[in-house]
Design an enzyme around this catalytic site. Structure first.
Site, PDB file in Angstrom:
ATOM      1  N   ASP A   8      27.666 -20.704-118.545  1.00  0.00           N
ATOM      2  CA  ASP A   8      28.931 -20.131-118.058  1.00  0.00           C
ATOM      3  C   ASP A   8      28.743 -19.679-116.606  1.00  0.00           C
ATOM      4  O   ASP A   8      27.840 -18.893-116.316  1.00  0.00           O
ATOM      5  CB  ASP A   8      29.304 -18.939-118.956  1.00  0.00           C
ATOM      6  CG  ASP A   8      30.613 -18.292-118.531  1.00  0.00           C
ATOM      7  OD1 ASP A   8      31.619 -18.978-118.445  1.00  0.00           O
ATOM      8  OD2 ASP A   8      30.610 -17.076-118.283  1.00  0.00           O
ATOM      9  N   ASP A 103      34.630 -23.650-116.457  1.00  0.00           N
ATOM     10  CA  ASP A 103      33.306 -23.194-115.996  1.00  0.00           C
ATOM     11  C   ASP A 103      32.310 -22.970-117.127  1.00  0.00           C
ATOM     12  O   ASP A 103      31.288 -22.337-116.933  1.00  0.00           O
ATOM     13  CB  ASP A 103      33.457 -21.909-115.165  1.00  0.00           C
ATOM     14  CG  ASP A 103      33.595 -20.661-116.018  1.00  0.00           C
ATOM     15  OD1 ASP A 103      34.220 -20.740-117.088  1.00  0.00           O
ATOM     16  OD2 ASP A 103      33.046 -19.627-115.611  1.00  0.00           O
ATOM     17  N   GLU A 104      32.599 -23.492-118.288  1.00  0.00           N
ATOM     18  CA  GLU A 104      31.839 -23.102-119.471  1.00  0.00           C
ATOM     19  C   GLU A 104      31.618 -24.292-120.398  1.00  0.00           C
ATOM     20  O   GLU A 104      32.542 -25.059-120.628  1.00  0.00           O
ATOM     21  CB  GLU A 104      32.740 -22.119-120.207  1.00  0.00           C
ATOM     22  CG  GLU A 104      32.137 -21.005-120.893  1.00  0.00           C
ATOM     23  CD  GLU A 104      33.224 -20.238-121.641  1.00  0.00           C
ATOM     24  OE1 GLU A 104      32.948 -19.912-122.780  1.00  0.00           O
ATOM     25  OE2 GLU A 104      34.321 -20.001-121.097  1.00  0.00           O
TER      26      GLU A 104
END
Ligand code: DCP
Ligand code: MG
Length: 354
Positions: A8, A103-104
């Protein structure tokens, strides 16, 4: 025994902005809507977090907490480009990558032979490569399953990682607050607190049959998760079919008008969530979900006309509420997609917000 990595990025949108303008690095910054237009903060850097600024906070309130806050407009195209670059880095190491948002992602490193099979060293290498090539930092959690890996990735944030080895799962899970279990919101938390349950160790004392009685199918999941058990696979081909936001209210909404008042906030939350997923998903339908106080529930959906609109959700609410005409426990707004990430569908459809 599986080895799952949850990766993340740290203050993702803000990190991309600082990368592109290093003079911002020492300042508290936020990305989001401006105060004049009653915008909200999408995210902020860690410097700004020291003042109490948080995601989803109205920008006006953030500026009260931190008068020197630099507020930058969101530039989704840039964040999407960075997200794609990061995803291509993951794919160098394994094709078992399941993105959760821009983003993960989860990675299943069980079969990786790099670093003699050490998922810890692998995570550390991936984070270094992201920083070198994309210019932002990421944090990681390494654990035997998705649930624990996701919790672990928060522990040494920013720019850190945390490992939960199989032999430490029991010890780790015992002190974990039940709130950290995905799906346990304020309402479930209060319900559990009333019977003296705060941590996973407390929750472990409840029998499966009792949990199933009180929480339905979620009860069985709670029974497993509070023991650190989560069998879900990392799903590399997950095709999202819908996205929704829903809220269970601590006291029921008495009538249709009370429901109507909650629609705008749910819709703005839905817009925020929509921005964070891939741009290759095309919205085809809007839907509304209502759960009444007698636990009966109804879902109403409509093809999307031109864009996701407040007005059509309001109209749908009128129609859906009529079906029960009683107080409401839960209200949800959502959209259904077709997945055009590979660009196959030629027809003109509404794209997600830019
Ligand atoms: N985001 C948003 N609105 C929210 C939460 C997040 O628009 N309410 C966007 C901005 C974030 C990005 O999604 O940069 C990723 O969300 P995260 O929850 O991972 O938050 P950050 O990456 O910003 O911070 P952290 O370092 O805590 O992961
Ligand atoms: Mg993040």
């Amino acid at each position: 025994m599986r080895k799952i990595i949850h990766c993340d990025c740290d203050c993702f949108y803000a990190a991309v902005e600082v990368r592109d303008d290093p003079s911002l690095a020492s300042l508290p910054i936020a990305v989001g809507g401006n105060r004049e237009r009653r915008g909200v903060v999408a995210t902020c850097n860690y410097r700004a977090r020291e003042f109490g600024v948080r995601s989803a906070m109205p920008t006006g309130q953030a500026l009260k907490l931190c008068p020197d806050l630099v507020v930058l407009p969101t530039a989704m195209a840039k964040y999407r480009e960075a997200a794609l670059a990061i995803r291509s880095i993951f794919l160098r190491y394994t094709d078992r990558v399941e993105p959760l948002s821009l983003d993960e992602a989860f990675l299943d490193a069980s079969d990786s032979e790099l670093h003699r099979g050490s998922a810890t060293l692998l995570a550390s290498e991936i984070r270094q490569v992201i920083e070198a090539e994309v210019g932002v930092t990421a944090s990681a959690g390494i654990a035997p399953n998705k649930f624990l890996a996701k919790i672990a990735s928060d522990i040494n944030k920013p720019n850190g990682q945390y490992v939960i080895t199989p032999d430490r799962v029991d010890e780790f899970i015992k002190t974990l607050p039940v709130m950290r279990i995905f799906g346990v919101g304020e309402v479930t938390k209060k319900k559990l607190q009333r019977i003296g349950i705060e941590t996973c160790a407390d929750l472990q004392r409840l029998k499966l049959s009792d949990l199933a009685r009180d929480f339905g199918s979620f009860g069985a999941r709670l029974h497993a998760l509070c023991r650190g058990i989560d069998e879900r696979e990392v799903n590399a081909n997950s095709r999202r079919k819908s996205l929704s936001v829903e809220r269970t209210f601590s006291s029921d909404l008495a009538d249709c008008a009370a429901c109507m008042r909650r629609i705008p906030e749910l819709l703005s939350e839905l817009h925020v969530r929509l921005q964070r997923i891939d741009s290759g998903y095309w919205v085809t339908k809007q839907f509304i979900k209502i759960k009444f106080d007698d636990f009966s529930s109804t879902t109403l959906e409509r093809p999307l006309c031109r864009e996701i609109s407040l007005q059509s959700y309001q109209e749908m609410l009128l129609e859906a509420w009529e079906r029960g005409s009683r107080p409401v426990r839960l209200l949800g707004l959502g959209v259904r997609f077709i997945d055009n990430r590979d660009g196959q569908t030629g027809s003109q459809m509404t794209l997600l917000p830019p």
